[in-house]
Design an enzyme around this catalytic site. Sequence first.
Site, PDB file in Angstrom:
ATOM      1  N   LYS A  32       4.774  54.014  -9.453  1.00 28.85           N
ATOM      2  CA  LYS A  32       4.771  53.675  -8.021  1.00 28.85           C
ATOM      3  C   LYS A  32       3.347  53.535  -7.465  1.00 28.85           C
ATOM      4  O   LYS A  32       3.018  52.550  -6.793  1.00 28.85           O
ATOM      5  CB  LYS A  32       5.533  54.756  -7.255  1.00 28.85           C
ATOM      6  CG  LYS A  32       5.358  54.731  -5.753  1.00 28.85           C
ATOM      7  CD  LYS A  32       6.154  55.822  -5.090  1.00 28.85           C
ATOM      8  CE  LYS A  32       5.656  57.207  -5.445  1.00 28.85           C
ATOM      9  NZ  LYS A  32       4.340  57.528  -4.836  1.00 28.85           N
ATOM     10  N   THR A  33       2.494  54.528  -7.759  1.00 30.11           N
ATOM     11  CA  THR A  33       1.126  54.506  -7.240  1.00 30.11           C
ATOM     12  C   THR A  33       0.366  53.305  -7.792  1.00 30.11           C
ATOM     13  O   THR A  33      -0.438  52.679  -7.089  1.00 30.11           O
ATOM     14  CB  THR A  33       0.392  55.811  -7.612  1.00 30.11           C
ATOM     15  OG1 THR A  33       1.138  56.918  -7.113  1.00 30.11           O
ATOM     16  CG2 THR A  33      -1.001  55.843  -7.027  1.00 30.11           C
ATOM     17  N   ASP A 224       4.082  54.301   1.567  1.00 24.41           N
ATOM     18  CA  ASP A 224       4.460  55.069   0.376  1.00 24.41           C
ATOM     19  C   ASP A 224       5.569  56.060   0.736  1.00 24.41           C
ATOM     20  O   ASP A 224       5.640  56.535   1.881  1.00 24.41           O
ATOM     21  CB  ASP A 224       3.221  55.818  -0.133  1.00 24.41           C
ATOM     22  CG  ASP A 224       3.445  56.469  -1.485  1.00 24.41           C
ATOM     23  OD1 ASP A 224       4.403  56.092  -2.184  1.00 24.41           O
ATOM     24  OD2 ASP A 224       2.653  57.359  -1.842  1.00 24.41           O
ATOM     25  N   GLU A 225       6.428  56.379  -0.229  1.00 28.32           N
ATOM     26  CA  GLU A 225       7.495  57.383  -0.041  1.00 28.32           C
ATOM     27  C   GLU A 225       8.337  57.081   1.202  1.00 28.32           C
ATOM     28  O   GLU A 225       8.599  57.943   2.039  1.00 28.32           O
ATOM     29  CB  GLU A 225       6.904  58.795   0.057  1.00 28.32           C
ATOM     30  CG  GLU A 225       6.037  59.208  -1.121  1.00 28.32           C
ATOM     31  CD  GLU A 225       6.835  59.536  -2.378  1.00 28.32           C
ATOM     32  OE1 GLU A 225       8.028  59.215  -2.426  1.00 28.32           O
ATOM     33  OE2 GLU A 225       6.240  60.111  -3.301  1.00 28.32           O
ATOM     34  N   GLN A 255      15.213  60.200  -4.608  1.00 22.22           N
ATOM     35  CA  GLN A 255      14.328  61.349  -4.416  1.00 22.22           C
ATOM     36  C   GLN A 255      14.168  61.696  -2.939  1.00 22.22           C
ATOM     37  O   GLN A 255      13.174  62.306  -2.544  1.00 22.22           O
ATOM     38  CB  GLN A 255      12.965  61.075  -5.052  1.00 22.22           C
ATOM     39  CG  GLN A 255      13.039  60.887  -6.563  1.00 22.22           C
ATOM     40  CD  GLN A 255      11.664  60.764  -7.196  1.00 22.22           C
ATOM     41  OE1 GLN A 255      10.899  61.716  -7.245  1.00 22.22           O
ATOM     42  NE2 GLN A 255      11.343  59.571  -7.688  1.00 22.22           N
ATOM     43  N   ARG A 613      10.779  66.027 -13.314  1.00 21.27           N
ATOM     44  CA  ARG A 613       9.404  66.565 -13.341  1.00 21.27           C
ATOM     45  C   ARG A 613       8.944  66.775 -14.772  1.00 21.27           C
ATOM     46  O   ARG A 613       7.759  66.926 -15.035  1.00 21.27           O
ATOM     47  CB  ARG A 613       9.314  67.912 -12.610  1.00 21.27           C
ATOM     48  CG  ARG A 613       9.640  67.951 -11.125  1.00 21.27           C
ATOM     49  CD  ARG A 613       8.985  66.856 -10.327  1.00 21.27           C
ATOM     50  NE  ARG A 613       9.839  65.680 -10.258  1.00 21.27           N
ATOM     51  CZ  ARG A 613       9.415  64.450  -9.979  1.00 21.27           C
ATOM     52  NH1 ARG A 613       8.129  64.236  -9.795  1.00 21.27           N
ATOM     53  NH2 ARG A 613      10.248  63.430  -9.917  1.00 21.27           N
TER      54      ARG A 613
END
Length: 768
Positions: A32-33, A224-225, A255, A613
Amino acid sequence: MDLLNELNTEQLEAVSNTEGPSLVIAGAGSGKTRVLTYRIANLLCKGVPANKILALTFTNKAAAEMKKRISQLVGFENATNLWMGTFHSIFSRILRYEAEKLGYTPNFTIYDTQDSKNLIKAILKDLQLDDTIYKANDVLGRISMAKNNLIVADAYQQNERLISTDIAAQKPRIHEIYKYYQIRCKKSDVMDFDDLLLQTNILLRDFPDVLTKYQEKFGYILVDEYQDTNYSQYLLIKRLSERHRNLCVVGDDAQSIYSFRGARIENILKFRDDYPNYKLYKLERNYRSSGTIVDAANCIIEKNKEQIPKKLYSENEAGEKIKILKSLTDKEEGVQITGEISKLAYYEQQNYSDFAILYRTNAQSRILEEALRKRNIPYRIFGGLSFYQRKEVKDLIAYFRLVVNPNDEEAFKRIINYPKRSIGDSTIEKLRAVAVKNEVSLWAVLCNIDQLNGYINGATITKLDNFCKLITRFALNLETENASDIACRIAEGSGIIEDLSNDDTPEGVSRKENIQELLNAIKDFSETAYKEDTNDKLPAFLENVTLLTDQDKDYGADINCITLMTVHSAKGLEFPNVFIVGMEEELFPSKQSAESPVALEEERRLFYVALTRAQKRVIISYSCSRYKNGKVTSPPPSRFIGEIKAEYLDGFVMQRRDNQEYFAQTRSFADRLNQQPNRPIASPRISARPAESAFSSATAARIPEPDRSNLTELDANDIIPDMVLVHPIFGAGKVVSIDGLGVNRKARVLFKNGEVKTLLLKFAKLYK
């Protein structure tokens, strides 16, 4: 642009198509980043000026990381003027430019949560309300909820549903507290975190010219997010993007786990309704986790109805199956987990920092901490006291705040008598009474202190006047001195350094070191700002510190120790080995979610986050009994374990009995331990003797299944032949015979599976 060659097909599409509204659904560990940074770099390479790009994140850490990567891709100078930061930092920047339109000064200060609670406590005292009913934390939560839904104090008072809810909760005067809270904040030239979003919405609503100005300014907006945005953030994004409509939001509905903070999953699920001509991009390749972990996560999340369909895949090795640890009690759970960590650390030569233990609630950490301490395993609690929340640090920062904004009431009250100036609480109350009567700030009263002769004694007036002159003197060079120079002057001139130097205890030395570390941080800020030709003044440093989020705080990632944290805190992090503990009904999923399909889906997303994670290994544990609220409970294993296909699990399958689902462990933890080479022997494992094998099956079948909610640990000397007992791993059994004395005392026990084992009672934990 050559750098586009470094992207996979899906990432390339999301990065290349920069015009119009775009929704990028980025699965866990899918890069994503990378997509955000490369998309911004691509815009810059196309000739879009940096100051026309607005990029909004949820942490300063994420913003700094992206800006650093972009600078590496296109050069530092090209990335310098990007408007990139958290929602709160970006909108506080806009508010400082436009503050006077809303009745604030550009130097308004920002209250953190503790400041807001302190103000609420003062208001409760003024209104003579019972603080055991009107708890400051609960009241602040209601006010925060209102602000995030753009409900101002007057509108709150007119909202029948909100008032009815407060009455039902026996807190009918929350609307009144809210009103006074806002009045006091405005008088102090202060905003809290929620105000930064609320007041920006009001600014854009009430001043069309300001809205047009920023709509024209930001030709490209990236978020973002996006699944974590609340209503206030959603509306700001919508308003600012209306003109150019070059909006790219990146997130993962799977998420979305922060509804308790006001996050609305519908913002991402209904993006297409707001932007019908949008383009959808799905990043489905997971680069982080093993194939088994990714497949297990898919099993979980596919059960949710409210989602954007996608299927993660991994090209990494399949890796180990997910292990399930069953414990008799919550204490035994801690023992098993620490044992597993010790074994893996020893046999695989792993660092302790390669392990994370995730739990649903903070209360679960106590037993885990005790177990880790017994084995001398170092650990850290993620979410402990931040450096900037330490008393001595907050004291000095309060001086900085008052110098920048003398009307800051909470800063004023914190330091008016620190270091001690013999200015007591009664004097502060007199000042407050005058301030309230005249509808001015405490500082305004202090600036006219001579008028209170007779009301306050002469000696105290002199002390107050000296304090006023001290703060005024500090503020003289606020606009010309850099943050480091003025901070050092305040630390010395206020008497804080001298006060801490007088305390030579270890605690006192530590507090002085913390002050020095704060000054070091300010020096670093000033030097960096100077090199980058940005604002190096004290107000800019204060804003940076105030707007730090939980995820921005330094938890010492380079320390070799186990990390313990809630699943909520773990979002955005990754570890080679992840333990997910307390996987039981009414704990994970939580009891509160049982009656709500919407809440249950969020709990499932939370478990999905926990699984993803992990890079290499997941170990899930549950306990047959657990202390909750002072009582022993016997919860069944979490339904989420049963939602993972058996092919991905090691030691656990869903079975059916009498049309009821139940869980069964296929291989015991002890059996798995026995497969390890050179395993240190904790207790003997001796097979049943030939003479016993004939009666084993028949006798074992008659051993009763114990009530596991009412178990008592047995003393080794109390165990006698024919006693029925429970072993935490092997289950229910019957003592066949006792051999030896003292520390060598052994018991041969027949268990329900027909096996007879010889246990050295010194080490065996057995329950009656």
